[in-house]
Scaffold this motif. Structure first.
Motif: not given
Length: 147
Positions: A77, A132, A140-141
């Protein structure tokens, strides 16, 4: 309003209320109950929590579902994220830090810029509410190769 959307909104509202401090609890009327589910200054990797410095902030509330027998795949992340396990059990393996188990009711600050992989333990689908605090244009990932 769809069932998933309704649950997402209720869960996000619940996290906002549940993450309140004792001061917030004192600011509500007596009928309002506040239960703190997370208070931390570090992520699960032990790194201090840092907020993004950006002119384009983006906050997201997400429900992540991982079916029985599945895993997330190795990822990281790049922005801060906070997780609350709504259902199921997940084992998270972190590069260089071993494995940890998280169950329904557990809450934690996700690792930032640290590779990890989540694997469902048991037959129940894992459902995670993620909040987030990121930046517009940054996912976010991100997938990463296994260590």
């Amino acid at each position: 309003m769809g069932e998933v959307m309704r649950h997402t909104i209720l869960a996000a509202l619940g996290v906002v209320l549940l993450l309140g401090s004792a001061q917030a609890e004192e600011s509500y009327k007596p009928a309002v109950r506040v239960q703190k589910i997370l208070e931390t200054t570090t992520t699960t990797s032990g790194a201090p929590i840092r907020y993004p410095q950006t002119d384009q902030p983006l906050v997201q509330s997400l429900i992540v579902e991982i079916p029985s027998g599945a895993e997330t795949g190795w990822h990281r992340h790049p922005v801060p994220a906070y997780a609350y396990i709504l259902a199921g059990t997940i084992e998270v393996e972190s590069e260089g830090q071993g494995k940890r188990i998280f169950r329904a009711g557990d809450s934690f600050a996700e690792m930032v810029d640290h590779r990890h992989n989540g694997r469902v333990v048991g037959e129940e689908t894992v459902r995670i509410l993620m909040i987030v605090t990121g930046q517009k244009g940054i996912a976010f990932s991100e997938r990463t190769p296994a260590p």
